[in-house]
Design a protein around this motif. Structure first.
Motif, PDB file in Angstrom:
ATOM      1  N   UNK A 133      -4.876  12.205  -6.491  1.00  0.00           N
ATOM      2  CA  UNK A 133      -4.193  11.072  -7.131  1.00  0.00           C
ATOM      3  C   UNK A 133      -4.600  10.984  -8.596  1.00  0.00           C
ATOM      4  N   UNK A 134      -5.897  11.080  -8.866  1.00  0.00           N
ATOM      5  CA  UNK A 134      -6.388  11.004 -10.244  1.00  0.00           C
ATOM      6  C   UNK A 134      -5.839  12.149 -11.089  1.00  0.00           C
ATOM      7  N   UNK A 135      -5.734  13.312 -10.492  1.00  0.00           N
ATOM      8  CA  UNK A 135      -5.160  14.467 -11.204  1.00  0.00           C
ATOM      9  C   UNK A 135      -3.668  14.239 -11.459  1.00  0.00           C
ATOM     10  N   UNK A 136      -2.957  13.751 -10.464  1.00  0.00           N
ATOM     11  CA  UNK A 136      -1.504  13.556 -10.589  1.00  0.00           C
ATOM     12  C   UNK A 136      -1.134  12.542 -11.670  1.00  0.00           C
ATOM     13  N   UNK A 137      -1.990  11.539 -11.888  1.00  0.00           N
ATOM     14  CA  UNK A 137      -1.687  10.541 -12.924  1.00  0.00           C
ATOM     15  C   UNK A 137      -2.284  10.919 -14.277  1.00  0.00           C
ATOM     16  N   UNK A 138      -2.944  12.077 -14.349  1.00  0.00           N
ATOM     17  CA  UNK A 138      -3.444  12.579 -15.622  1.00  0.00           C
ATOM     18  C   UNK A 138      -4.816  12.109 -16.022  1.00  0.00           C
ATOM     19  N   UNK A 139      -5.617  11.632 -15.062  1.00  0.00           N
ATOM     20  CA  UNK A 139      -6.955  11.151 -15.401  1.00  0.00           C
ATOM     21  C   UNK A 139      -8.039  12.209 -15.243  1.00  0.00           C
ATOM     22  N   UNK A 140      -7.775  13.247 -14.460  1.00  0.00           N
ATOM     23  CA  UNK A 140      -8.746  14.326 -14.310  1.00  0.00           C
ATOM     24  C   UNK A 140      -8.053  15.677 -14.388  1.00  0.00           C
TER      25      UNK A 140
ATOM     26  N   UNK B  14     -13.935  24.003  -6.817  1.00  0.00           N
ATOM     27  CA  UNK B  14     -13.056  23.360  -7.789  1.00  0.00           C
ATOM     28  C   UNK B  14     -13.926  22.454  -8.645  1.00  0.00           C
ATOM     29  N   UNK B  15     -13.779  22.601  -9.956  1.00  0.00           N
ATOM     30  CA  UNK B  15     -14.559  21.805 -10.902  1.00  0.00           C
ATOM     31  C   UNK B  15     -13.639  20.741 -11.498  1.00  0.00           C
ATOM     32  N   UNK B  16     -14.085  19.500 -11.444  1.00  0.00           N
ATOM     33  CA  UNK B  16     -13.295  18.377 -11.950  1.00  0.00           C
ATOM     34  C   UNK B  16     -13.911  17.847 -13.239  1.00  0.00           C
ATOM     35  N   UNK B  17     -13.042  17.425 -14.147  1.00  0.00           N
ATOM     36  CA  UNK B  17     -13.474  16.855 -15.424  1.00  0.00           C
ATOM     37  C   UNK B  17     -12.559  15.688 -15.779  1.00  0.00           C
ATOM     38  N   UNK B  18     -13.125  14.703 -16.439  1.00  0.00           N
ATOM     39  CA  UNK B  18     -12.357  13.543 -16.890  1.00  0.00           C
ATOM     40  C   UNK B  18     -11.429  13.932 -18.030  1.00  0.00           C
ATOM     41  N   UNK B  19     -10.224  13.438 -17.993  1.00  0.00           N
ATOM     42  CA  UNK B  19      -9.286  13.589 -19.112  1.00  0.00           C
ATOM     43  C   UNK B  19      -9.252  12.224 -19.809  1.00  0.00           C
ATOM     44  N   UNK B  20     -10.122  12.037 -20.771  1.00  0.00           N
ATOM     45  CA  UNK B  20     -10.271  10.732 -21.410  1.00  0.00           C
ATOM     46  C   UNK B  20      -8.956  10.227 -21.993  1.00  0.00           C
ATOM     47  N   UNK B  21      -8.138  11.121 -22.531  1.00  0.00           N
ATOM     48  CA  UNK B  21      -6.876  10.655 -23.110  1.00  0.00           C
ATOM     49  C   UNK B  21      -5.933  10.122 -22.031  1.00  0.00           C
ATOM     50  N   UNK B  22      -6.224  10.414 -20.775  1.00  0.00           N
ATOM     51  CA  UNK B  22      -5.450   9.836 -19.681  1.00  0.00           C
ATOM     52  C   UNK B  22      -5.644   8.333 -19.563  1.00  0.00           C
ATOM     53  N   UNK B  23      -6.747   7.843 -20.129  1.00  0.00           N
ATOM     54  CA  UNK B  23      -7.036   6.405 -20.093  1.00  0.00           C
ATOM     55  C   UNK B  23      -6.367   5.644 -21.238  1.00  0.00           C
ATOM     56  N   UNK B  24      -5.630   6.334 -22.090  1.00  0.00           N
ATOM     57  CA  UNK B  24      -5.012   5.702 -23.257  1.00  0.00           C
ATOM     58  C   UNK B  24      -4.079   4.563 -22.873  1.00  0.00           C
ATOM     59  N   UNK B  25      -3.344   4.717 -21.779  1.00  0.00           N
ATOM     60  CA  UNK B  25      -2.422   3.663 -21.357  1.00  0.00           C
ATOM     61  C   UNK B  25      -3.174   2.380 -21.023  1.00  0.00           C
ATOM     62  N   UNK B  26      -4.310   2.514 -20.357  1.00  0.00           N
ATOM     63  CA  UNK B  26      -5.128   1.344 -20.031  1.00  0.00           C
ATOM     64  C   UNK B  26      -5.716   0.750 -21.303  1.00  0.00           C
TER      65      UNK B  26
END
Length: 110
Positions: free
Chosen positions: A47-54, A63-75
């Protein structure tokens, strides 16, 4: 689902908090959510990947996960008009703590 719906779920916020500190494997992220199974954590990560947050990248069998900080821009954009309320309260708290510390310093000097 949008970013707001994704972060409304507490387990996903815990995952985001962990990822804010750096990259994690999916297996290590499972350990941050005791009581949840690996498949459940994987669904939250999807879910987090699908909405662009990771972001996710393969590393051999992991599988290595990382935060996509720019995904939080909408918030961030939604919160922006409310920041002045926090700043005012934080300034008041800072003044209160400074006064309290001064009183303690005076008592300690006596």
């Amino acid at each position: 689902m949008d970013v707001f719906e994704a972060v409304a779920e507490p387990s996903r916020r815990i995952l985001l908090d962990a990822l804010a500190g750096g990259e994690w494997t999916a297996g290590d992220l499972v350990a941050t959510l005791p009581g949840l199974t690996q498949p459940t954590v994987s669904r939250h990560l999807r879910v987090l990947r699908d909405v662009g947050l990771v972001d996710v990248r393969p590393d051999a069998q992991r599988r290595i996960y990382a935060l996509r900080a720019h995904g939080l821009a909408e918030i961030d954009q939604w919160i922006d008009p409310y920041r002045h309320f926090w700043n005012d309260h934080l300034d008041a708290l800072e003044r209160h703590l400074a006064r309290t510390q001064t009183r303690h310093d005076i008592k300690d000097a006596e």
